[in-house]
Design an enzyme around this catalytic site. Structure first.
Site: not given
Length: 334
Positions: A124, A148, A152
């Site tokens: 991402s 989050y 990643k």
């Protein structure tokens, strides 16, 4: 090529399954259905003209993964499985590290056991954090600002270490910007469980009368209309990017980080206006206070994808909006 898609029944996974199947690859879906539905499997069969093999399982189940990799003689993995809501990650960081990091470790252990060394990771643009310059290229420093994004980034770094330890691995980390839209058939699209975490499905639900209005977080950013600007890419362009990446990895080893975006930013108000035009529906909205952690602008420098993958996002904003509305209509009238 036999390709396992973890999280394959999800939004991006299902569209990638369509593209890979059409290119002649044998696709196997692996998903615990925590944020997807068996209905997607039926829709995929309609699009593909045949059932796509599906295994219900959690990515943290190393034993089951190992058996699936062997049973289907898998050559490569595209790893979509994971939790993906920024706000929720701040409230439930343990869940995010368990699913996203521990889940990837489990997958890599299974792959190593079976001698499979090709993986495309669903990363991402959140790994970049607050932009120091725009557009964002792959050399921009990484500095994720929420759990989050950090999951990643942890996985990206882990995968880089794997390649350093064994040069036979073929790994690509695809840094998505903002996937939107749906398959042209209207049969599959973005259908989040519960309240949407992303702008487009929220706009769609407001237009469909399922929600009263859209809250626009911040109208005083230093952008042309004061609302946040993001890079939106059609999910089918994104899916085609995964197919091109598998082709790249069939020809080269090593670790690669590649942006998948359009290189163009649209504001929240741009998106509302484009959707109203494509759908013929009004999207009532209210500008409210900024949301913590949001940045004013974020868009990609997509040249690396063009050079390495021979891939350019080609679908327009109107196509993004029209396809999303077509999908919404198809699920409303089933």
């Amino acid at each position: 090529m036999n390709v396992l898609l973890t999280g394959g029944a999800g939004y991006i996974g299902s569209h990638t399954a369509v593209v890979l199947s059409q290119l002649g690859h044998q696709v196997i879906l692996y998903d615990n259905l925590s944020n997807s539905s068996c209905i997607v499997l039926e829709k995929l069969a309609q699009i593909a003209g045949r059932k796509i093999p599906f295994v219900k399982g959690d990515v943290r189940d190393t034993g089951l993964l190992s058996n699936v990799l062997a049973s289907y003689e898998i050559n490569a993995v595209v790893h979509f499985a994971g939790l993906k809501a920024v706000g929720e990650s701040a409230q439930k960081p343990i869940d995010y590290y368990t699913n996203n990091v521990q889940g990837t470790i489990s997958l890599l252990q299974a792959m190593q056991l079976r001698g499979i060394k090709t993986i495309v990771f669903s990363s991402s643009a959140t790994v970049y954090g607050e932009p120091r310059y725009l557009p964002l290229d792959e050399n921009h420093p990484t500095n994720a600002t929420n759990p989050y994004g950090r999951t990643k980034l942890h996985v990206e770094e882990m995968l880089r270490d794997v390649v350093t330890s064994d040069s036979q691995w073929r790994i690509a980390c695809l840094r998505y910007f903002n996937p939107v839209g749906a398959h042209e058939s209207g049969l599959i699209g973005e259908s989040p469980c519960g309240a949407p975490n992303n702008l487009m499905p929220y706009i769609v639900q407001v237009a469909a009368g399922q929600r009263a209005k859209l809250e626009v977080f911040g109208g005083d950013y230093p952008t042309p209309d004061g609302t946040g600007v993001r890079d939106y890419i059609h999910v089918m362009d994104l899916a085609e990017g995964h197919a091109a990446t598998l082709n790249l990895l069939s020809q080269t080893t090593g670790w690669h980080a590649i942006n998948l975006g359009t290189g163009k930013g649209y504001s929240v108000l741009d998106m509302i206006q484009a959707f109203e035009k494509a759908s013929g529906r009004q999207v009532p909205y209210e500008v409210v206070a900024r949301r913590a952690g949001d940045v004013a602008e974020c868009f990609a420098y997509p040249n690396k994808a063009r050079e390495l993958l021979n891939m350019t996002a080609r679908r327009t904003l109107n196509e993004m909006c029209a396809s999303a509305w077509r999908f919404q209509q198809s699920i409303q009238f089933e």
